[in-house]
Scaffold this active site. Structure first.
Site, PDB file in Angstrom:
ATOM      1  N   LYS A 176     -21.403  -4.388   0.847  1.00 49.65           N
ATOM      2  CA  LYS A 176     -20.348  -5.401   0.691  1.00 49.65           C
ATOM      3  C   LYS A 176     -20.450  -6.439   1.809  1.00 49.65           C
ATOM      4  CE  LYS A 176     -16.089  -6.778  -0.755  1.00 49.65           C
ATOM      5  NZ  LYS A 176     -14.721  -6.733  -0.299  1.00 49.65           N
ATOM      6  N   ASN A 180     -20.360 -10.472   1.802  1.00 42.84           N
ATOM      7  CA  ASN A 180     -19.253 -11.162   2.482  1.00 42.84           C
ATOM      8  C   ASN A 180     -19.756 -12.119   3.552  1.00 42.84           C
ATOM      9  OD1 ASN A 180     -17.009 -10.217   1.194  1.00 42.84           O
ATOM     10  ND2 ASN A 180     -16.658  -8.524   2.593  1.00 42.84           N
TER      11      ASN A 180
END
Ligand SMILES: NC(=O)c1ccc[n+]([C@@H]2O[C@H](COP(=O)([O-])OP(=O)(O)OC[C@H]3O[C@@H](n4cnc5c(N)ncnc54)[C@H](OP(=O)(O)O)[C@@H]3O)[C@@H](O)[C@H]2O)c1
Length: 296
Positions: A176, A180
């Site tokens: 993730k 991000n």
């Protein structure tokens, strides 16, 4: 009754609180900076609405909670230390609903004998007003496959929130963070939504940044396949629609953002492992210079 305290009723905290409200054996209270009376969670298929006790003073807490949901932004964590100290005991699980890979370093010193449950948060959500959130197409947390993680997953059974456990949480968190760090950097600097990635040059830049950041992730022990992110970048630009990342929203609003956990942590891990990230480092300088409190 399972006593639950939400600390930081923002977009993500309110969403997870909505799932708590679907379990009759859980009793929810909220620790807030901005008071409100009612939680309203708008899902595509239903609306969950309920009056909840909202506390604004940590001294009002009597005794530990079984479950604490930490929903502040990462950089706001030190400010809620008094809430965490008052709410935590040896039987408390503290679920950290934040982005990044440094949940333990950030929160463990603040929760005494409680157990920490770091969560990878896959929920696009926007707060419409105090207590009121609109939730997007995914409602998914990933927590470690250990005792507190499994307990957390069990607590959310039969709710709209999917909580999965994994034996390799570090890889899930890095997967993730790669996205991000890349998407956040581009959308913060351009003040755009994720649809900016539909631009061919922006996509080329995203791939170049992802090349660098993913090398850091792999050097840091994440079991990621090199160069597997092209389809993910396409998905974020396309299926992510007009969603604006929370970091970009903060930038547009002129308030401090989470740039340290999305950018600085990557650069510090790169230095630790001797990985060169020149493009990401230079763009991070621009991100830092746009912060209200990190300019010279
Ligand atoms: N939003 C998303 O779509 C999304 C998606 C995935 C991951 N995340 C991650 O989830 C985390 C939370 O993001 P978010 O978007 O939910 O943030 P947010 O909407 O800004 O919510 C933060 C909440 O913390 C509260 N707060 C801040 N300081 C406080 C204090 N001293 N005392 C009590 N409450 C305090 C804020 O209070 P006020 O009510 O006064 O503002 C607000 O309710 C971040 O790490 C973010 O990166 C967000």
């Amino acid at each position: 009754m399972t006593r639950v305290l939400l600390v930081g009723p923002g977009a993500i905290g309110l969403t997870v609180a909505g799932a708590v409200l679907q379990r009759p054996e859980m009793a929810l209270a909220v620790a807030a900076r901005t008071p409100f009376d009612t939680i309203a969670v708008e899902l595509d298929e239903e609306r969950i609405e309920c009056e909840v006790p909202v506390l604004t003073d940590p001294f009002a807490i009597t005794g530990p909670f079984h479950l604490v949901l930490l929903g502040t932004k990462a950089h706001q964590t030190p400010a809620v230390a008094p809430w965490l100290a008052a709410a935590c005991g040896p039987d408390t699980d503290v679920v950290v609903l934040q982005n990044g890979i440094t949940h333990r370093e950030r929160v463990e010193p603040l929760i005494g004998p409680a157990s920490l449950v770091p969560a990878v948060v896959n929920i696009p959500a926007d707060r419409e007003a105090p207590g009121h959130v609109r939730v997007g197409f995914r409602r998914h947390l990933v927590v470690p496959d250990d005792g507190p993680g499994r307990r957390t997953a069990h607590r959310f059974t039969d709710t709209f929130l999917d909580v999965d456990t994994t034996a390799d949480w570090h890889t899930a968190a890095w997967r993730k963070l790669v996205m991000n760090a890349v998407v956040g950097t581009i959308t913060v600097l351009t003040r755009t939504t994720n649809t900016v990635l539909l631009d061919r040059d922006a996509r080329t830049l995203a791939v170049a940044l992802a090349d660098e950041v993913q090398q850091v992730a792999i050097a840091d022990g994440a079991a990621l396949e090199p160069r597997d992110y092209g389809p993910v970048i396409d998905l974020v630009g396309d299926a992510g629609g007009d969603h604006r990342s929370s970091m970009t929203t903060d930038r547009v609003n002129g308030v401090p953002s989470e740039w340290r956990v999305r950018n600085l942590d990557v650069i510090q891990r790169a230095e630790k492992h001797g990985v060169d990230v020149p493009l990401f480092r230079h763009l991070t300088t621009l991100v830092r210079l746009g912060e209200p409190s990190d300019r010279p």
